[in-house]
Design an enzyme around this catalytic site. Structure first.
Site, PDB file in Angstrom:
ATOM      1  N   GLY A   1      43.249  45.005  42.004  1.00 34.99           N
ATOM      2  CA  GLY A   1      43.871  46.159  41.361  1.00 34.99           C
ATOM      3  C   GLY A   1      43.170  47.442  41.773  1.00 34.99           C
ATOM      4  CG  LEU A   2      45.569  51.069  41.807  1.00 37.49           C
ATOM      5  CD1 LEU A   2      46.436  52.007  40.970  1.00 37.49           C
ATOM      6  CD2 LEU A   2      45.474  51.559  43.246  1.00 37.49           C
ATOM      7  CB  SER A   3      39.282  52.586  41.978  1.00 44.11           C
ATOM      8  OG  SER A   3      38.084  53.055  41.401  1.00 44.11           O
ATOM      9  N   GLY A   4      39.430  51.624  38.724  1.00 44.32           N
ATOM     10  CA  GLY A   4      39.646  52.095  37.354  1.00 44.32           C
ATOM     11  C   GLY A   4      40.664  51.290  36.572  1.00 44.32           C
ATOM     12  CB  ALA A   5      43.034  48.587  37.488  1.00 48.87           C
ATOM     13  N   GLY A   6      40.336  48.247  35.611  1.00 46.97           N
ATOM     14  CA  GLY A   6      39.643  47.438  34.598  1.00 46.97           C
ATOM     15  C   GLY A   6      39.085  46.118  35.114  1.00 46.97           C
ATOM     16  CE  LYS A   7      39.066  46.278  41.174  1.00 50.72           C
ATOM     17  NZ  LYS A   7      39.506  47.645  40.754  1.00 50.72           N
ATOM     18  CB  SER A   8      33.857  46.142  36.750  1.00 49.76           C
ATOM     19  OG  SER A   8      33.916  46.371  38.139  1.00 49.76           O
TER      20      SER A   8
ATOM     21  CB  SER B   1      41.206  42.292  47.467  1.00 54.45           C
ATOM     22  OG  SER B   1      41.275  42.009  46.090  1.00 54.45           O
TER      23      SER B   1
HETATM   24  N1  LIG Z   1      42.452  46.212  28.511  1.00 56.63           N
HETATM   25  C1  LIG Z   1      41.456  46.702  29.259  1.00 56.63           C
HETATM   26  N2  LIG Z   1      40.844  45.927  30.163  1.00 56.63           N
HETATM   27  C2  LIG Z   1      39.857  46.431  30.944  1.00 56.63           C
HETATM   28  N3  LIG Z   1      39.413  47.717  30.896  1.00 56.63           N
HETATM   29  C3  LIG Z   1      39.990  48.539  30.001  1.00 56.63           C
HETATM   30  C4  LIG Z   1      41.038  48.071  29.160  1.00 56.63           C
HETATM   31  N4  LIG Z   1      41.431  49.095  28.396  1.00 56.63           N
HETATM   32  C5  LIG Z   1      40.670  50.139  28.736  1.00 56.63           C
HETATM   33  N5  LIG Z   1      39.783  49.830  29.701  1.00 56.63           N
HETATM   34  C6  LIG Z   1      38.808  50.780  30.282  1.00 56.63           C
HETATM   35  O1  LIG Z   1      39.177  51.067  31.636  1.00 56.63           O
HETATM   36  C7  LIG Z   1      38.029  51.310  32.421  1.00 56.63           C
HETATM   37  C8  LIG Z   1      38.043  50.351  33.606  1.00 56.63           C
HETATM   38  O2  LIG Z   1      36.911  50.554  34.423  1.00 56.63           O
HETATM   39  P1  LIG Z   1      36.365  49.421  35.413  1.00 56.63           P
HETATM   40  O3  LIG Z   1      36.300  48.118  34.707  1.00 56.63           O
HETATM   41  O4  LIG Z   1      35.104  49.942  36.017  1.00 56.63           O
HETATM   42  O5  LIG Z   1      37.544  49.386  36.504  1.00 56.63           O
HETATM   43  P2  LIG Z   1      37.494  48.809  38.001  1.00 56.63           P
HETATM   44  O6  LIG Z   1      36.358  47.842  38.086  1.00 56.63           O
HETATM   45  O7  LIG Z   1      38.842  48.185  38.181  1.00 56.63           O
HETATM   46  O8  LIG Z   1      37.300  49.995  38.875  1.00 56.63           O
HETATM   47  C9  LIG Z   1      36.811  51.102  31.529  1.00 56.63           C
HETATM   48  O9  LIG Z   1      36.381  52.356  31.055  1.00 56.63           O
HETATM   49  C10 LIG Z   1      37.381  50.250  30.381  1.00 56.63           C
HETATM   50  O10 LIG Z   1      36.670  50.452  29.187  1.00 56.63           O
HETATM   51 MG   LIG Z   2      34.722  47.817  39.343  1.00 58.54          MG
END
Ligand SMILES: Nc1ncnc2c1ncn2[C@@H]1O[C@H](COP(=O)(O)OP(=O)(O)O)[C@@H](O)[C@H]1O
Ligand SMILES: [Mg+2]
Length: 186
Positions: free
Chosen positions: A10-17, A84
């Site tokens: 998924g996109l950056s900021g989508a919530g993967k980590s 990815s």
């Molecule tokens: N349902 C959810 N699942 C995962 N993250 C969420 C959700 N709702 C809100 N968030 C927020 O979205 C952000 C995702 O950041 P991050 O996990 O670093 O994304 P990524 O690793 O995809 O770049 C975090 O600030 C997290 O708290």
């Molecule tokens: Mg991440």
């Protein structure tokens, strides 16, 4: 069959980590061993020689896939958090890992939402032209056509997303026992 590799794209900021850590914690609470392979962390070591060209992204996916296989082989559930962006790269890694149980999870939120979250300030930099090849802005993201699971992080809580993935990955008991301990406020 219990999935041994849970692949979050998924996109950056989508919530993967965030989701990866939550899945790991829930698995561990239920007595499984899980380990997060986070693209951001791996780029400082194992993949330090790679950039963001399409060829380098393909190699990045391949390497992380091979590490996931090693973990899977020793009985650890590998939870991969990696943008990815390319369909074909993910198809190849799936083929390679099919025998250990591979689940492709599309961690999705609209670009605007990811950009508003801008967890690491990267979208702002990308919009200013400081980050060439930034996924979603100056580099393409190819969503899964038919993902094994899709979780909408703009609509579901972290706990709901965690439970959905665990359920689909064959860890129903872990899903039921999921306390949402790490998901306070989400
Ligand atoms: N349902 C959810 N699942 C995962 N993250 C969420 C959700 N709702 C809100 N968030 C927020 O979205 C952000 C995702 O950041 P991050 O996990 O670093 O994304 P990524 O690793 O995809 O770049 C975090 O600030 C997290 O708290
Ligand atoms: Mg991440």
């Amino acid at each position: 069959m219990m999935t041994r590799v849970i692949w979050l794209t998924g996109l950056s900021g989508a919530g993967k980590s965030t989701l990866a850590r939550s899945i790991r914690d829930a698995l561990q609470l239920d007595g499984h061993r899980g380990h997060v392979l986070d693209g951001d962390d791996l780029r400082s070591g194992l993949c330090a020689d790679l950039g963001f060209s399409m060829a380098d992204r393909a190699e990045n996916v391949r390497r992380v896939g091979e590490v996931a296989r090693i973990l899977a082989d020793v009985g650890v559930v590998a939870i991969v958090a990696l943008i990815s962006p390319v369909l074909r790269d993910r198809a190849l890694v799936r083929e390679r890992l099919e025998d250990v149980g591979f689940l492709e999870v599309y961690v999705s939120a609209p670009l605007e939402v990811c950009e508003t979250r801008d967890v690491k300030g990267l979208y702002a930099r990308a919009r200013q032209g400081q980050l060439p090849n930034f996924t979603g802005v100056s580099s393409r993201y190819e969503p899964p056509v038919v993902p094994d699971v899709e979780v909408r992080t703009d609509k579901m809580t972290l706990r709901e997303c965690t439970e959905r993935v665990l359920e689909r990955a064959g860890y129903s008991r872990a899903a039921r026992r999921c306390t949402g301990a790490t998901s306070a406020g989400l």
